[in-house]
Design an enzyme around this catalytic site. Sequence first.
Site: not given
Length: 549
Positions: A251-252
Amino acid sequence: MTPARTRFAPSPTGSLHVGGARTALYCLLWARRTGGQFILRIEDTDRARSTDEAAAGIVRDMKWLGLQWDEGPEVGGASGPYYQSAKLDRYNAVIGQLLESGHAYEAWETSAELDALRKAAEAKKEAFKYRRRPYTEDDLAAFREEGRTPVVRLLAPTEAVTVDDILLGSVTLEPDQLDDIVIRKADGYPTYHLAVVVDDHDMGVTLVLRGQEHLMNTHKHKGIAAALGWELPQCGHLPLIHSPSGGKMSKRDKAKTARASARDEAKARGTGRDWSWITEATGFPPDEVELFMKKKRDGVALAESIAKVTGADLPLIDLLDFRRAGYLPEAMVNYLALLGWRAADETGEGDREIWPFEELCAAFEVTRIKSTPARFDPQKLAWMNGEYMKSLPDAVLRQRLAEHLEVTDSVLSRADDAMLSALFAMYRQRATTFVDLASQAAFFFDRPTSWGPPKALKKHLLKGGGLERLALTRAALADTEFTPQGISSCLDGLAEAHEQRVGRFAQPLRIAVSGGPVSPGIDDTLCLLGKDETLARIDACLAHFGPTE
Ligand code: GLU
Protein backbone atom coordinates in the site's frame (compact mmCIF):
# COMPACT_ATOMS: atom_id res chain seq x y z
CA MET A 1 -6.12 -38.14 -3.83
CA THR A 2 -7.00 -37.46 -0.19
CA PRO A 3 -9.50 -34.60 0.03
CA ALA A 4 -7.68 -31.57 1.44
CA ARG A 5 -9.10 -29.12 3.93
CA THR A 6 -7.50 -25.74 3.31
CA ARG A 7 -8.21 -22.37 4.81
CA PHE A 8 -7.65 -18.72 4.11
CA ALA A 9 -7.31 -16.89 7.40
CA PRO A 10 -7.06 -13.13 6.92
CA SER A 11 -6.77 -10.67 9.77
CA PRO A 12 -9.40 -7.99 9.16
CA THR A 13 -7.05 -5.06 9.60
CA GLY A 14 -7.28 -3.73 6.05
CA SER A 15 -8.45 -4.51 2.56
CA LEU A 16 -7.70 -7.70 0.70
CA HIS A 17 -4.33 -7.32 -0.97
CA VAL A 18 -3.55 -8.98 -4.26
CA GLY A 19 -1.04 -11.24 -2.47
CA GLY A 20 -3.70 -12.39 -0.01
CA ALA A 21 -6.08 -13.02 -2.88
CA ARG A 22 -3.50 -15.23 -4.55
CA THR A 23 -3.00 -17.22 -1.34
CA ALA A 24 -6.76 -17.67 -1.00
CA LEU A 25 -6.99 -18.77 -4.63
CA TYR A 26 -4.31 -21.43 -4.24
CA CYS A 27 -6.03 -22.74 -1.09
CA LEU A 28 -9.33 -22.93 -2.94
CA LEU A 29 -7.81 -24.58 -6.01
CA TRP A 30 -6.15 -27.27 -3.93
CA ALA A 31 -9.41 -28.02 -2.14
CA ARG A 32 -11.22 -28.26 -5.48
CA ARG A 33 -8.50 -30.35 -7.08
CA THR A 34 -8.60 -32.91 -4.28
CA GLY A 35 -12.36 -32.83 -3.78
CA GLY A 36 -11.93 -31.33 -0.32
CA GLN A 37 -13.14 -28.16 1.41
CA PHE A 38 -11.97 -24.57 1.47
CA ILE A 39 -12.57 -22.65 4.70
CA LEU A 40 -12.64 -18.89 5.23
CA ARG A 41 -11.74 -17.89 8.77
CA ILE A 42 -11.56 -14.35 10.05
CA GLU A 43 -8.67 -13.92 12.49
CA ASP A 44 -9.89 -10.99 14.52
CA THR A 45 -8.24 -11.47 17.89
CA ASP A 46 -6.18 -8.32 17.55
CA ARG A 47 -8.91 -6.11 18.92
CA ALA A 48 -7.03 -2.86 18.44
CA ARG A 49 -6.49 -3.39 14.72
CA SER A 50 -9.43 -5.51 13.58
CA THR A 51 -12.59 -3.88 12.26
CA ASP A 52 -15.96 -5.25 11.16
CA GLU A 53 -15.68 -3.07 8.11
CA ALA A 54 -12.44 -4.72 7.02
CA ALA A 55 -13.92 -8.19 7.62
CA ALA A 56 -16.94 -7.28 5.49
CA GLY A 57 -14.61 -5.91 2.82
CA ILE A 58 -12.64 -9.15 2.67
CA VAL A 59 -15.85 -11.18 2.36
CA ARG A 60 -17.04 -8.81 -0.40
CA ASP A 61 -13.75 -9.04 -2.32
CA MET A 62 -13.51 -12.83 -2.03
CA LYS A 63 -17.03 -13.14 -3.42
CA TRP A 64 -16.29 -10.76 -6.25
CA LEU A 65 -13.27 -12.81 -7.22
CA GLY A 66 -15.44 -15.92 -7.12
CA LEU A 67 -13.45 -17.61 -4.35
CA GLN A 68 -16.47 -19.31 -2.82
CA TRP A 69 -15.67 -20.98 0.49
CA ASP A 70 -17.36 -24.16 1.67
CA GLU A 71 -17.29 -23.17 5.34
CA GLY A 72 -17.01 -19.75 6.91
CA PRO A 73 -18.86 -16.45 7.28
CA GLU A 74 -22.38 -16.40 5.84
CA VAL A 75 -22.35 -20.10 4.90
CA GLY A 76 -21.50 -21.53 8.35
CA GLY A 77 -20.21 -25.09 8.70
CA ALA A 78 -19.67 -27.84 11.24
CA SER A 79 -16.34 -26.59 12.57
CA GLY A 80 -17.23 -22.98 13.38
CA PRO A 81 -17.28 -20.35 14.70
CA TYR A 82 -15.34 -18.86 11.80
CA TYR A 83 -14.68 -15.54 13.52
CA GLN A 84 -12.01 -16.09 16.13
CA SER A 85 -13.44 -13.41 18.38
CA ALA A 86 -16.46 -15.70 18.86
CA LYS A 87 -14.33 -18.55 20.12
CA LEU A 88 -12.72 -17.18 23.29
CA ASP A 89 -14.10 -19.92 25.54
CA ARG A 90 -12.41 -22.60 23.48
CA TYR A 91 -9.06 -20.75 23.43
CA ASN A 92 -9.26 -20.16 27.17
CA ALA A 93 -9.97 -23.83 27.75
CA VAL A 94 -6.86 -24.76 25.76
CA ILE A 95 -4.78 -22.15 27.57
CA GLY A 96 -6.12 -23.50 30.88
CA GLN A 97 -5.04 -26.97 29.84
CA LEU A 98 -1.54 -25.72 29.00
CA LEU A 99 -1.29 -23.91 32.33
CA GLU A 100 -2.40 -27.00 34.15
CA SER A 101 0.01 -29.32 32.36
CA GLY A 102 2.86 -26.94 33.17
CA HIS A 103 3.59 -26.05 29.53
CA ALA A 104 2.45 -22.48 30.07
CA TYR A 105 2.79 -19.92 32.84
CA GLU A 106 1.77 -16.40 33.74
CA ALA A 107 4.27 -13.59 33.11
CA TRP A 108 3.85 -10.17 34.70
CA GLU A 109 6.31 -7.76 33.10
CA THR A 110 5.09 -4.39 31.91
CA SER A 111 6.08 -3.27 28.43
CA ALA A 112 8.62 -0.87 29.98
CA GLU A 113 10.22 -3.78 31.83
CA LEU A 114 10.29 -5.87 28.67
CA ASP A 115 11.94 -3.00 26.82
CA ALA A 116 14.59 -2.79 29.52
CA LEU A 117 15.26 -6.54 29.22
CA ARG A 118 15.51 -6.18 25.44
CA LYS A 119 17.96 -3.28 25.74
CA ALA A 120 20.09 -5.17 28.23
CA ALA A 121 20.33 -8.08 25.79
CA GLU A 122 21.21 -5.72 22.95
CA ALA A 123 23.94 -4.12 25.04
CA LYS A 124 25.47 -7.59 25.39
CA LYS A 125 25.00 -8.08 21.64
CA GLU A 126 22.62 -10.93 22.26
CA ALA A 127 19.29 -11.54 20.61
CA PHE A 128 16.61 -11.07 23.25
CA LYS A 129 14.76 -14.24 24.12
CA TYR A 130 12.23 -14.15 26.90
CA ARG A 131 12.73 -16.92 29.45
CA ARG A 132 10.65 -17.74 32.47
CA ARG A 133 11.53 -15.46 35.37
CA PRO A 134 11.11 -16.44 38.97
CA TYR A 135 8.68 -14.33 41.02
CA THR A 136 8.48 -14.39 44.77
CA GLU A 137 5.15 -14.32 46.60
CA ASP A 138 5.91 -10.68 47.41
CA ASP A 139 6.50 -9.84 43.74
CA LEU A 140 3.17 -11.37 42.83
CA ALA A 141 1.37 -9.53 45.59
CA ALA A 142 2.95 -6.27 44.43
CA PHE A 143 1.98 -6.87 40.79
CA ARG A 144 -1.61 -7.51 41.79
CA GLU A 145 -1.60 -4.50 44.04
CA GLU A 146 -0.46 -2.38 41.08
CA GLY A 147 -3.37 -3.71 39.04
CA ARG A 148 -1.20 -5.55 36.53
CA THR A 149 -2.75 -8.31 34.44
CA PRO A 150 -0.46 -11.15 33.47
CA VAL A 151 0.00 -12.57 30.00
CA VAL A 152 0.31 -16.31 29.51
CA ARG A 153 3.48 -17.64 27.91
CA LEU A 154 4.37 -21.04 26.57
CA LEU A 155 7.64 -22.66 27.64
CA ALA A 156 9.83 -22.82 24.55
CA PRO A 157 10.72 -26.28 23.28
CA THR A 158 14.02 -27.49 24.69
CA GLU A 159 15.00 -29.24 21.48
CA ALA A 160 15.52 -27.99 17.93
CA VAL A 161 12.31 -27.53 15.97
CA THR A 162 12.20 -28.41 12.27
CA VAL A 163 9.47 -27.28 9.95
CA ASP A 164 9.11 -29.22 6.70
CA ASP A 165 7.71 -26.81 4.20
CA ILE A 166 6.35 -28.36 1.01
CA LEU A 167 7.79 -25.48 -1.03
CA LEU A 168 10.90 -24.46 0.89
CA GLY A 169 12.09 -27.72 2.39
CA SER A 170 13.24 -28.15 6.01
CA VAL A 171 13.95 -25.17 8.22
CA THR A 172 15.34 -25.83 11.68
CA LEU A 173 15.54 -23.48 14.66
CA GLU A 174 17.78 -24.33 17.61
CA PRO A 175 16.44 -23.99 21.16
CA ASP A 176 18.35 -20.75 21.72
CA GLN A 177 16.45 -19.25 18.80
CA LEU A 178 13.12 -20.01 20.41
CA ASP A 179 11.24 -17.77 22.79
CA ASP A 180 8.68 -18.33 25.51
CA ILE A 181 5.99 -16.85 23.32
CA VAL A 182 2.87 -15.12 24.58
CA ILE A 183 -0.26 -17.16 23.97
CA ARG A 184 -2.75 -14.99 25.87
CA LYS A 185 -2.43 -11.23 25.90
CA ALA A 186 -3.15 -9.01 28.87
CA ASP A 187 -6.50 -8.07 27.29
CA GLY A 188 -7.60 -11.69 27.67
CA TYR A 189 -7.50 -12.45 23.96
CA PRO A 190 -5.33 -15.26 22.62
CA THR A 191 -2.46 -14.33 20.35
CA TYR A 192 -2.56 -15.20 16.68
CA HIS A 193 -0.18 -18.09 17.35
CA LEU A 194 -2.42 -19.82 19.86
CA ALA A 195 -5.64 -19.22 17.95
CA VAL A 196 -4.23 -20.39 14.62
CA VAL A 197 -3.01 -23.67 16.09
CA VAL A 198 -6.30 -24.35 17.86
CA ASP A 199 -8.37 -23.50 14.79
CA ASP A 200 -6.30 -25.42 12.27
CA HIS A 201 -6.64 -28.39 14.63
CA ASP A 202 -10.35 -27.96 15.35
CA MET A 203 -11.17 -27.41 11.71
CA GLY A 204 -9.23 -30.44 10.53
CA VAL A 205 -7.06 -28.38 8.22
CA THR A 206 -4.67 -30.59 6.24
CA LEU A 207 -2.59 -27.98 4.42
CA VAL A 208 -1.75 -24.43 5.41
CA LEU A 209 -0.72 -22.14 2.56
CA ARG A 210 0.23 -18.64 3.61
CA GLY A 211 2.74 -15.86 3.01
CA GLN A 212 6.44 -16.38 3.62
CA GLU A 213 6.40 -13.80 6.41
CA HIS A 214 4.80 -16.51 8.53
CA LEU A 215 7.50 -19.14 8.00
CA MET A 216 9.28 -18.48 11.30
CA ASN A 217 5.95 -18.40 13.11
CA THR A 218 5.42 -22.00 12.17
CA HIS A 219 8.14 -23.09 14.63
CA LYS A 220 6.17 -21.36 17.37
CA HIS A 221 3.03 -23.10 16.23
CA LYS A 222 4.81 -26.40 16.30
CA GLY A 223 5.79 -25.78 19.92
CA ILE A 224 2.18 -25.08 20.88
CA ALA A 225 0.88 -28.10 18.99
CA ALA A 226 3.51 -30.36 20.59
CA ALA A 227 2.54 -29.17 24.08
CA LEU A 228 -1.04 -30.15 23.26
CA GLY A 229 -0.06 -33.49 21.75
CA TRP A 230 -1.19 -32.41 18.28
CA GLU A 231 0.45 -32.47 14.85
CA LEU A 232 0.48 -29.34 12.72
CA PRO A 233 -1.04 -29.56 9.25
CA GLN A 234 1.40 -29.62 6.34
CA CYS A 235 2.49 -26.14 5.34
CA GLY A 236 3.70 -24.21 2.31
CA HIS A 237 4.89 -20.62 2.54
CA LEU A 238 4.35 -18.55 -0.58
CA PRO A 239 6.91 -16.00 -1.74
CA LEU A 240 6.10 -12.32 -2.09
CA ILE A 241 4.67 -10.62 -5.11
CA HIS A 242 6.99 -7.85 -6.24
CA SER A 243 5.76 -4.63 -7.78
CA PRO A 244 6.72 -3.88 -11.39
CA SER A 245 9.48 -1.58 -10.12
CA GLY A 246 10.78 -4.21 -7.70
CA GLY A 247 10.30 -4.51 -3.95
CA LYS A 248 7.25 -5.60 -2.05
CA MET A 249 3.94 -4.71 -3.66
CA SER A 250 2.48 -2.71 -0.83
CA LYS A 251 0.00 0.00 0.00
CA ARG A 252 2.98 2.24 0.54
CA ASP A 253 3.42 2.40 -3.23
CA LYS A 254 0.19 4.38 -3.40
CA ALA A 255 1.51 6.98 -0.99
CA LYS A 256 4.77 7.15 -2.90
CA THR A 257 3.06 7.79 -6.22
CA ALA A 258 0.64 10.33 -4.76
CA ARG A 259 3.50 12.17 -3.05
CA ALA A 260 5.53 12.38 -6.24
CA SER A 261 2.50 13.72 -8.12
CA ALA A 262 1.93 16.32 -5.38
CA ARG A 263 5.53 17.47 -5.70
CA ASP A 264 5.15 17.85 -9.48
CA GLU A 265 1.91 19.72 -8.97
CA ALA A 266 3.59 22.03 -6.44
CA LYS A 267 6.30 22.79 -8.98
CA ALA A 268 3.69 23.64 -11.61
CA ARG A 269 1.82 25.83 -9.13
CA GLY A 270 5.01 27.34 -7.75
CA THR A 271 3.82 26.74 -4.19
CA GLY A 272 7.05 25.18 -2.90
CA ARG A 273 6.59 23.35 0.38
CA ASP A 274 3.35 25.08 1.23
CA TRP A 275 0.88 22.22 1.04
CA SER A 276 -2.22 24.21 1.91
CA TRP A 277 -3.61 23.61 -1.59
CA ILE A 278 -3.86 19.93 -0.68
CA THR A 279 -5.82 20.75 2.45
CA GLU A 280 -8.08 23.04 0.45
CA ALA A 281 -8.72 20.47 -2.24
CA THR A 282 -9.02 17.36 -0.06
CA GLY A 283 -10.26 18.59 3.30
CA PHE A 284 -7.48 16.71 5.11
CA PRO A 285 -6.08 18.69 8.06
CA PRO A 286 -2.76 20.52 7.47
CA ASP A 287 -0.78 18.51 10.02
CA GLU A 288 -1.86 15.22 8.47
CA VAL A 289 -0.91 16.49 5.01
CA GLU A 290 2.43 17.69 6.38
CA LEU A 291 3.23 14.27 7.89
CA PHE A 292 2.20 12.57 4.69
CA MET A 293 4.38 14.77 2.52
CA LYS A 294 7.30 14.25 4.90
CA LYS A 295 6.89 10.47 4.43
CA LYS A 296 5.96 10.03 8.07
CA ARG A 297 2.49 8.73 7.14
CA ASP A 298 1.30 6.62 4.24
CA GLY A 299 -2.48 6.96 4.59
CA VAL A 300 -4.25 5.43 1.62
CA ALA A 301 -7.29 7.72 1.88
CA LEU A 302 -5.15 10.83 1.64
CA ALA A 303 -3.09 9.32 -1.19
CA GLU A 304 -6.29 8.64 -3.12
CA SER A 305 -7.63 12.14 -2.50
CA ILE A 306 -4.36 13.70 -3.66
CA ALA A 307 -4.39 11.54 -6.80
CA LYS A 308 -7.87 12.86 -7.62
CA VAL A 309 -6.51 16.40 -7.51
CA THR A 310 -3.27 15.75 -9.40
CA GLY A 311 -4.73 13.21 -11.81
CA ALA A 312 -2.10 10.65 -10.81
CA ASP A 313 -2.72 6.97 -11.52
CA LEU A 314 -2.10 5.13 -8.28
CA PRO A 315 -0.75 1.60 -8.48
CA LEU A 316 -3.37 -1.10 -8.10
CA ILE A 317 -2.70 -3.09 -4.92
CA ASP A 318 -5.94 -4.22 -3.31
CA LEU A 319 -8.57 -6.32 -5.02
CA LEU A 320 -10.98 -3.43 -4.80
CA ASP A 321 -8.52 -1.29 -6.80
CA PHE A 322 -8.70 -3.79 -9.64
CA ARG A 323 -12.48 -3.95 -9.47
CA ARG A 324 -12.65 -0.16 -9.61
CA ALA A 325 -10.18 -0.12 -12.49
CA GLY A 326 -12.57 -2.31 -14.49
CA TYR A 327 -10.82 -5.66 -14.38
CA LEU A 328 -12.77 -8.91 -14.61
CA PRO A 329 -12.55 -11.40 -11.75
CA GLU A 330 -12.15 -14.20 -14.32
CA ALA A 331 -9.00 -12.53 -15.64
CA MET A 332 -7.69 -11.76 -12.14
CA VAL A 333 -8.08 -15.40 -11.14
CA ASN A 334 -6.31 -16.58 -14.27
CA TYR A 335 -3.54 -14.02 -13.86
CA LEU A 336 -3.00 -14.72 -10.14
CA ALA A 337 -3.02 -18.47 -10.74
CA LEU A 338 -0.09 -18.14 -13.12
CA LEU A 339 1.67 -15.54 -10.98
CA GLY A 340 3.58 -17.95 -8.80
CA TRP A 341 2.48 -21.30 -10.16
CA ARG A 342 3.92 -23.33 -13.03
CA ALA A 343 0.98 -24.37 -15.12
CA ALA A 344 3.04 -26.72 -17.26
CA ASP A 345 3.56 -30.17 -15.77
CA GLU A 346 6.67 -32.35 -16.17
CA THR A 347 5.65 -33.33 -19.68
CA GLY A 348 5.20 -29.70 -20.71
CA GLU A 349 1.42 -30.13 -20.80
CA GLY A 350 -0.42 -26.99 -19.74
CA ASP A 351 2.09 -24.46 -21.06
CA ARG A 352 -0.44 -21.80 -22.00
CA GLU A 353 -1.76 -18.52 -20.65
CA ILE A 354 -5.54 -18.82 -20.68
CA TRP A 355 -6.77 -20.94 -17.82
CA PRO A 356 -10.44 -20.64 -16.94
CA PHE A 357 -11.27 -21.42 -13.31
CA GLU A 358 -12.69 -24.91 -13.89
CA GLU A 359 -9.57 -25.93 -15.75
CA LEU A 360 -7.40 -24.63 -12.91
CA CYS A 361 -9.44 -26.67 -10.44
CA ALA A 362 -8.77 -29.79 -12.48
CA ALA A 363 -5.05 -29.18 -12.94
CA PHE A 364 -3.77 -27.32 -9.87
CA GLU A 365 -0.83 -28.96 -8.19
CA VAL A 366 0.64 -27.46 -5.01
CA THR A 367 4.11 -28.81 -5.69
CA ARG A 368 4.35 -26.55 -8.73
CA ILE A 369 3.91 -23.37 -6.71
CA LYS A 370 7.08 -21.36 -7.30
CA SER A 371 9.33 -20.72 -4.32
CA THR A 372 10.82 -17.45 -5.60
CA PRO A 373 9.07 -14.07 -5.75
CA ALA A 374 6.99 -13.25 -8.79
CA ARG A 375 6.88 -9.83 -10.41
CA PHE A 376 3.50 -8.29 -11.02
CA ASP A 377 3.13 -7.40 -14.69
CA PRO A 378 0.28 -4.92 -15.33
CA GLN A 379 0.63 -5.23 -19.12
CA LYS A 380 0.16 -8.95 -19.01
CA LEU A 381 -2.86 -8.59 -16.76
CA ALA A 382 -4.36 -5.99 -19.09
CA TRP A 383 -3.78 -8.29 -22.07
CA MET A 384 -5.38 -11.18 -20.23
CA ASN A 385 -8.33 -9.05 -19.21
CA GLY A 386 -8.80 -8.10 -22.85
CA GLU A 387 -8.91 -11.80 -23.74
CA TYR A 388 -11.72 -12.35 -21.23
CA MET A 389 -13.52 -9.22 -22.44
CA LYS A 390 -13.59 -10.88 -25.85
CA SER A 391 -14.69 -14.32 -24.75
CA LEU A 392 -17.10 -14.04 -21.81
CA PRO A 393 -20.79 -14.40 -22.63
CA ASP A 394 -22.80 -11.19 -22.73
CA ALA A 395 -24.76 -12.05 -19.62
CA VAL A 396 -21.59 -12.57 -17.58
CA LEU A 397 -20.04 -9.38 -18.88
CA ARG A 398 -23.20 -7.52 -17.95
CA GLN A 399 -23.10 -8.96 -14.43
CA ARG A 400 -19.42 -8.03 -14.07
CA LEU A 401 -20.12 -4.53 -15.25
CA ALA A 402 -22.89 -4.20 -12.65
CA GLU A 403 -20.38 -5.24 -9.97
CA HIS A 404 -17.88 -2.71 -11.26
CA LEU A 405 -20.49 0.03 -11.20
CA GLU A 406 -21.28 -0.77 -7.55
CA VAL A 407 -17.84 0.50 -6.55
CA THR A 408 -17.10 3.31 -8.93
CA ASP A 409 -18.58 6.10 -11.03
CA SER A 410 -18.72 5.55 -14.76
CA VAL A 411 -20.64 6.84 -17.76
CA LEU A 412 -21.55 3.23 -18.38
CA SER A 413 -24.06 3.42 -15.54
CA ARG A 414 -26.18 5.55 -17.87
CA ALA A 415 -26.55 2.80 -20.49
CA ASP A 416 -29.79 0.81 -20.70
CA ASP A 417 -29.84 -2.87 -21.63
CA ALA A 418 -30.06 -2.34 -25.35
CA MET A 419 -27.28 0.18 -25.33
CA LEU A 420 -25.05 -2.14 -23.30
CA SER A 421 -25.54 -4.95 -25.79
CA ALA A 422 -24.60 -2.61 -28.59
CA LEU A 423 -21.55 -1.32 -26.70
CA PHE A 424 -20.36 -4.82 -25.88
CA ALA A 425 -20.73 -5.85 -29.51
CA MET A 426 -18.73 -2.83 -30.64
CA TYR A 427 -16.05 -2.75 -27.96
CA ARG A 428 -15.43 -6.17 -26.49
CA GLN A 429 -12.79 -6.82 -29.14
CA ARG A 430 -10.99 -3.56 -28.57
CA ALA A 431 -11.29 -2.64 -24.87
CA THR A 432 -8.95 -4.08 -22.25
CA THR A 433 -11.08 -3.15 -19.21
CA PHE A 434 -14.45 -1.56 -18.40
CA VAL A 435 -12.65 1.69 -17.67
CA ASP A 436 -11.01 1.51 -21.08
CA LEU A 437 -14.39 0.73 -22.64
CA ALA A 438 -15.97 3.69 -20.84
CA SER A 439 -13.27 6.00 -22.06
CA GLN A 440 -13.46 4.79 -25.66
CA ALA A 441 -17.26 4.92 -25.64
CA ALA A 442 -17.64 8.13 -23.63
CA PHE A 443 -18.76 10.09 -26.69
CA PHE A 444 -21.96 8.08 -26.90
CA PHE A 445 -23.04 9.53 -23.58
CA ASP A 446 -21.98 13.13 -23.93
CA ARG A 447 -21.92 15.21 -27.05
CA PRO A 448 -18.43 16.28 -27.97
CA THR A 449 -17.77 19.93 -27.21
CA SER A 450 -14.38 19.91 -28.84
CA TRP A 451 -12.99 18.09 -31.87
CA GLY A 452 -9.49 16.86 -32.36
CA PRO A 453 -6.66 16.13 -32.20
CA PRO A 454 -5.57 19.17 -34.26
CA LYS A 455 -3.67 17.23 -36.90
CA ALA A 456 -6.52 14.84 -37.67
CA LEU A 457 -9.01 17.67 -37.49
CA LYS A 458 -7.16 19.66 -40.12
CA LYS A 459 -6.59 16.69 -42.36
CA HIS A 460 -10.11 15.31 -42.38
CA LEU A 461 -12.37 18.23 -41.66
CA LEU A 462 -10.92 21.69 -41.97
CA LYS A 463 -8.85 21.27 -45.12
CA GLY A 464 -9.73 19.94 -48.54
CA GLY A 465 -13.46 20.48 -48.33
CA GLY A 466 -14.12 18.28 -45.30
CA LEU A 467 -16.76 20.63 -43.92
CA GLU A 468 -18.53 20.75 -47.27
CA ARG A 469 -18.59 16.98 -47.48
CA LEU A 470 -19.91 16.88 -43.92
CA ALA A 471 -22.74 19.20 -44.89
CA LEU A 472 -23.56 16.98 -47.89
CA THR A 473 -23.51 13.93 -45.66
CA ARG A 474 -25.87 15.59 -43.23
CA ALA A 475 -28.38 16.30 -45.95
CA ALA A 476 -28.18 12.74 -47.24
CA LEU A 477 -28.46 11.18 -43.78
CA ALA A 478 -31.57 13.22 -43.04
CA ASP A 479 -33.32 11.13 -45.71
CA THR A 480 -31.79 7.81 -44.69
CA GLU A 481 -33.25 5.01 -42.69
CA PHE A 482 -30.95 4.50 -39.67
CA THR A 483 -29.95 0.88 -40.02
CA PRO A 484 -26.36 -0.23 -40.58
CA GLN A 485 -27.22 -1.10 -44.20
CA GLY A 486 -29.07 2.17 -44.73
CA ILE A 487 -26.15 4.21 -43.44
CA SER A 488 -23.56 2.23 -45.41
CA SER A 489 -25.40 2.63 -48.66
CA CYS A 490 -25.97 6.32 -47.99
CA LEU A 491 -22.19 6.85 -47.58
CA ASP A 492 -21.40 4.58 -50.54
CA GLY A 493 -23.83 6.58 -52.64
CA LEU A 494 -22.19 9.86 -51.68
CA ALA A 495 -18.73 8.50 -52.46
CA GLU A 496 -19.83 7.25 -55.82
CA ALA A 497 -21.67 10.43 -56.79
CA HIS A 498 -18.61 12.53 -55.97
CA GLU A 499 -16.05 10.02 -57.18
CA GLN A 500 -14.30 9.90 -53.83
CA ARG A 501 -13.30 7.18 -51.38
CA VAL A 502 -15.94 6.44 -48.71
CA GLY A 503 -13.47 7.50 -46.05
CA ARG A 504 -13.58 11.06 -47.39
CA PHE A 505 -17.17 11.19 -46.14
CA ALA A 506 -16.93 8.83 -43.19
CA GLN A 507 -13.96 10.48 -41.52
CA PRO A 508 -15.36 14.03 -41.21
CA LEU A 509 -18.58 12.45 -40.03
CA ARG A 510 -16.77 10.35 -37.43
CA ILE A 511 -14.95 13.39 -36.08
CA ALA A 512 -18.17 15.38 -35.97
CA VAL A 513 -20.15 12.81 -34.00
CA SER A 514 -17.43 11.32 -31.78
CA GLY A 515 -15.03 14.22 -31.37
CA GLY A 516 -12.09 12.25 -32.78
CA PRO A 517 -10.89 10.12 -35.67
CA VAL A 518 -11.28 6.72 -33.97
CA SER A 519 -14.55 4.89 -33.36
CA PRO A 520 -16.11 1.54 -34.18
CA GLY A 521 -17.67 1.13 -37.63
CA ILE A 522 -19.45 4.33 -38.60
CA ASP A 523 -22.67 2.47 -39.48
CA ASP A 524 -22.96 0.87 -36.01
CA THR A 525 -21.86 4.07 -34.34
CA LEU A 526 -24.53 6.18 -35.99
CA CYS A 527 -27.21 3.56 -35.44
CA LEU A 528 -26.54 3.58 -31.75
CA LEU A 529 -26.54 7.37 -31.61
CA GLY A 530 -29.80 7.50 -33.56
CA LYS A 531 -30.77 9.85 -36.31
CA ASP A 532 -31.76 12.90 -34.26
CA GLU A 533 -28.63 12.81 -32.16
CA THR A 534 -26.40 12.24 -35.20
CA LEU A 535 -27.86 15.18 -37.05
CA ALA A 536 -27.70 17.39 -33.97
CA ARG A 537 -24.03 16.55 -33.50
CA ILE A 538 -23.22 17.28 -37.12
CA ASP A 539 -25.04 20.59 -36.82
CA ALA A 540 -23.12 21.49 -33.68
CA CYS A 541 -19.83 20.70 -35.38
CA LEU A 542 -20.71 22.65 -38.51
CA ALA A 543 -21.88 25.58 -36.42
CA HIS A 544 -18.67 25.48 -34.39
CA PHE A 545 -16.39 25.58 -37.43
CA GLY A 546 -18.37 28.24 -39.20
CA PRO A 547 -20.48 28.54 -42.33
CA THR A 548 -19.49 26.29 -45.17
CA GLU A 549 -20.81 28.53 -47.90
N1 GLU B 1 -4.11 -13.98 10.00
C1 GLU B 1 -2.84 -14.09 9.35
C2 GLU B 1 -2.62 -12.92 8.43
O1 GLU B 1 -3.57 -12.32 7.98
C3 GLU B 1 -2.73 -15.31 8.47
C4 GLU B 1 -2.31 -16.44 9.22
C5 GLU B 1 -2.28 -17.76 8.58
O2 GLU B 1 -2.65 -17.94 7.42
O3 GLU B 1 -1.90 -18.64 9.32
O4 GLU B 1 -1.48 -12.62 8.13
